[in-house]
Each structure stands twice: as C-alpha cells, then as structure tokens.
Write a protein that holds these residues in place. Structure first.
Motif, PDB file in Angstrom:
ATOM      1  N   UNK A 201     -39.294 -20.641   9.272  1.00  0.00           N
ATOM      2  CA  UNK A 201     -40.080 -21.205   8.167  1.00  0.00           C
ATOM      3  C   UNK A 201     -41.181 -20.242   7.733  1.00  0.00           C
ATOM      4  N   UNK A 202     -41.318 -20.036   6.429  1.00  0.00           N
ATOM      5  CA  UNK A 202     -42.340 -19.109   5.940  1.00  0.00           C
ATOM      6  C   UNK A 202     -42.478 -19.243   4.430  1.00  0.00           C
ATOM      7  N   UNK A 203     -43.697 -18.967   3.935  1.00  0.00           N
ATOM      8  CA  UNK A 203     -43.904 -18.874   2.490  1.00  0.00           C
ATOM      9  C   UNK A 203     -43.288 -17.602   1.931  1.00  0.00           C
ATOM     10  N   UNK A 204     -43.194 -16.591   2.788  1.00  0.00           N
ATOM     11  CA  UNK A 204     -42.619 -15.310   2.374  1.00  0.00           C
ATOM     12  C   UNK A 204     -41.471 -14.975   3.321  1.00  0.00           C
TER      13      UNK A 204
ATOM     14  N   UNK B 188     -38.881 -15.591  19.609  1.00  0.00           N
ATOM     15  CA  UNK B 188     -37.865 -16.200  20.462  1.00  0.00           C
ATOM     16  C   UNK B 188     -36.895 -16.908  19.544  1.00  0.00           C
ATOM     17  N   UNK B 189     -35.621 -16.573  19.651  1.00  0.00           N
ATOM     18  CA  UNK B 189     -34.665 -17.160  18.721  1.00  0.00           C
ATOM     19  C   UNK B 189     -33.269 -17.260  19.292  1.00  0.00           C
ATOM     20  N   UNK B 190     -32.487 -18.125  18.670  1.00  0.00           N
ATOM     21  CA  UNK B 190     -31.086 -18.320  19.048  1.00  0.00           C
ATOM     22  C   UNK B 190     -30.222 -18.184  17.804  1.00  0.00           C
ATOM     23  N   UNK B 191     -29.131 -17.480  17.917  1.00  0.00           N
ATOM     24  CA  UNK B 191     -28.224 -17.339  16.782  1.00  0.00           C
ATOM     25  C   UNK B 191     -27.595 -18.694  16.459  1.00  0.00           C
TER      26      UNK B 191
ATOM     27  N   UNK C 202     -32.664 -20.645  24.162  1.00  0.00           N
ATOM     28  CA  UNK C 202     -33.987 -20.088  23.886  1.00  0.00           C
ATOM     29  C   UNK C 202     -34.926 -20.328  25.077  1.00  0.00           C
ATOM     30  N   UNK C 203     -34.850 -21.528  25.640  1.00  0.00           N
ATOM     31  CA  UNK C 203     -35.642 -21.823  26.840  1.00  0.00           C
ATOM     32  C   UNK C 203     -35.263 -20.877  27.973  1.00  0.00           C
TER      33      UNK C 203
ATOM     34  N   UNK D 208     -44.068 -25.942  10.860  1.00  0.00           N
ATOM     35  CA  UNK D 208     -42.778 -26.524  10.532  1.00  0.00           C
ATOM     36  C   UNK D 208     -41.656 -26.136  11.465  1.00  0.00           C
ATOM     37  N   UNK D 209     -41.956 -25.323  12.468  1.00  0.00           N
ATOM     38  CA  UNK D 209     -40.920 -24.871  13.398  1.00  0.00           C
ATOM     39  C   UNK D 209     -40.850 -25.817  14.592  1.00  0.00           C
ATOM     40  N   UNK D 210     -40.295 -27.000  14.349  1.00  0.00           N
ATOM     41  CA  UNK D 210     -40.246 -28.028  15.380  1.00  0.00           C
ATOM     42  C   UNK D 210     -39.570 -27.613  16.663  1.00  0.00           C
ATOM     43  N   UNK D 211     -38.405 -26.951  16.619  1.00  0.00           N
ATOM     44  CA  UNK D 211     -37.724 -26.573  17.863  1.00  0.00           C
ATOM     45  C   UNK D 211     -38.573 -25.684  18.772  1.00  0.00           C
ATOM     46  N   UNK D 212     -39.249 -24.681  18.200  1.00  0.00           N
ATOM     47  CA  UNK D 212     -40.047 -23.805  19.050  1.00  0.00           C
ATOM     48  C   UNK D 212     -41.331 -24.474  19.506  1.00  0.00           C
ATOM     49  N   UNK D 213     -41.889 -25.362  18.696  1.00  0.00           N
ATOM     50  CA  UNK D 213     -43.050 -26.123  19.155  1.00  0.00           C
ATOM     51  C   UNK D 213     -42.689 -26.957  20.383  1.00  0.00           C
ATOM     52  N   UNK D 214     -41.498 -27.536  20.368  1.00  0.00           N
ATOM     53  CA  UNK D 214     -41.038 -28.335  21.506  1.00  0.00           C
ATOM     54  C   UNK D 214     -40.827 -27.454  22.735  1.00  0.00           C
ATOM     55  N   UNK D 215     -40.268 -26.271  22.534  1.00  0.00           N
ATOM     56  CA  UNK D 215     -40.053 -25.348  23.643  1.00  0.00           C
ATOM     57  C   UNK D 215     -41.386 -24.963  24.278  1.00  0.00           C
TER      58      UNK D 215
END
Length: 306
Positions: free
Chosen positions: A185-188, A241-244, A253-254, A279-286
C-alpha cells in the motif's frame, strides 16, 4: 543567527546521522549508508540532499527527489527533519522552500512528505500547504529481552536460506522483492523493473546484511523473504518482509522474519525496528504476533505544485 541551506557534502555524513537520529530515533542509518545512497541514486530520481546550517552547525536535513519508479509521472518526495533542540529557527521552512523550488524545476506536480503525528509537526505541514494523506507506524522490539517465537519445524518442501546463499545469482530475490513491492500500500506505488538498479541500490547497499536476511524457498522457488538492515552495532531494521502471491496464506512471512530475528539476536543486535503502512493489515498482524510495540505514528502529506 542566520540559517543557510546548502547541498550535502560527504563530510556532513556524521552530522546528518546525528540530526536524523535525534529527530527520528526509530530509523537505522549510518554515515556510510547516507553517502552510498547519494552516490548510487538513479539519475531519474534527481536525488538531492540538503542541509540547514547555523553558525557552522548542521541543524536540519532534507532528502529530495522524484518517485521515478512510480507509474504515475510527476510525483516527488521531500522528507525534512530538524534537530529537536534547534527548531523555531526557520530551518524547516527554508529546507522545504528550497526543495520545492528544485522539484518544480525537475517536473514535479505533487510533493509527498512524512510528518510525525505530533501537534507541532502537523501544524508545520498545514502551514506550508500540505494536506494529510495516510498514516504509518514505527514499531520497536526489545530484541535482547523479548521472547521470540521458537523456531518452527519446516513444512515439507520448504527450506530456509540467507541472502548470502544467493551471492552468485540474486535475481530470484529481485523478482520476489519486485512482486511484493508492487502490492505494498502506498500513495506512490513503485514498480521495480530495473535489475541493475536494484543490484546497485539495494543488493550492494552497506546497510543490507546478507547473513541476517532470511529467505524461504518452497519447492525450489523463492517464496518469502525478510530483508535485514543494520547499523553494524546494535540496531536492526526490517527493510521489507514479503511473500510472493502464489505462496501467501501459509505463514511463510512469519517463518522468514522469525529466522532473521533469531539470527540478529545471536549476532548481538539488541533493538529491532520496523515500519508499516496503516493499510498493511497482514504485516501489522505479523508484527503484533512477534510482540513489536508501537513507538510512533507518522502521517504522509501531499502538496500540489503549480
């Protein structure tokens, strides 16, 4: 005393880091990284570093450039920081004005800046015509005292490697980074398409620790990763940190981040930091799962030029 703004010189690197750490102590930055970033910046970025100086003392800094990796032309950035003990001298305003004039000549149509979520910082942004856009968070983990999740038994067909294992051919990591960056998520939003640029600016960066960067390989393919940046002393930053896409929803990712954090603690790092878009819910949860604690909020602001 008169405040002046001028271009950064390599001899300013120590002062640049001193100001940045005072204003934004959650970031992991070194003088070597500052000089490297300027020297290796892509020409399309039109990257410029400014310092505000008062009586020979560097009291403020600004990073300025075009978001050249964004599919939308005309987007630019200007991130300005003034030492907390040297505010109200006009340094921030002078840095901002100099940056905007430069960006307008470079073809920018809008300028984005990050502002800490404090009354003074928000008021400064509003005074200069910037409107709030989206928030993001800084998190801290006491790596020396925290109880990290135990290392998990690897699923069938999955193995853990480090970035150092890809020294002969890091392209699989570039492809994974490009795919996950495109979904962030990003404005740019950024599209990483230039492998040679990635090699220069990311892979060869003095801040990237190849031995602490963990990579999950599933069925022979890079599936997830956690980039580790350090100051070489005691501070560790999760760069990405990312997953394809094809491997999401499997907890990889964890797995990558946990391995990297364990490696970092074993190497003597005591403080782990990371940042997340709101807005990056998955990484916030991690990060909540690891026990990271919120240490600051910043809000992205934008101003249209012209």
């Amino acid at each position: 005393m008169t405040v002046i703004v001028r271009d950064f010189r390599p001899a300013d690197a120590e002062d640049w880091v001193r100001v940045r750490r005072a204003a934004l102590p959650f970031m992991v930055i070194t003088p070597e990284r500052v000089v490297f970033d300027l020297a290796t910046a892509h020409p399309g970025k039109r990257y410029r570093m400014l310092v505000a100086e008062e009586s020979g003392e560097v009291i403020g800094t600004a990073q300025v450039g075009l978001a050249h990796e964004s599919p939308e032309p005309g987007q630019a950035f200007c991130n300005t920081f003034v030492h907390p003990e040297r505010t109200a001298r006009g340094a921030g305003t002078l840095l901002m004005r100099t940056a905007e004039e430069y960006l307008a000549l470079a073809g920018a149509a809008s300028v984005y800046t990050w502002v800490l979520d404090t009354p003074a910082d928000l008021a400064f942004a509003a005074k200069h015509g910037y409107a709030p856009s989206r928030p993001a968070y800084f998190f801290h983990l006491d790596l020396a005292g925290a109880t990290l999740p135990p290392r998990q038994e690897l699923p069938a067909g999955v193995e853990l490697r480090t970035a150092a294992d890809f020294a002969d051919d890091p392209r699989p990591l570039f492809e994974a980074d490009a795919e996950t960056t495109a979904d962030e998520p990003s404005d740019t939003p950024a599209l990483l398409t230039d492998y040679e640029e990635w090699l220069t600016e990311t892979w060869r960066s003095p801040g990237l620790d190849h031995d602490l960067t963990s990579v999950v390989v599933a069925d022979g393919e890079v599936a997830a990763f956690s980039l580790a940046e350090t100051d070489g002393v005691d501070r560790y930053w999760s760069g990405m940190t990312g997953t394809r896409r094809a491997y999401r929803g499997r907890g990889l990712a964890k797995l990558a981040k946990n391995d990297s954090l364990h490696r970092a603690r074993a190497a003597g790092y005591t403080d782990a930091y990371t940042g997340n878009d709101a807005g990056n819910g998955p990484m916030l949860a991690v990060n909540r799962w690891f026990g990271y604690e919120l240490c600051a909020t910043e809000v992205r602001h934008v101003r249209k030029l012209g």
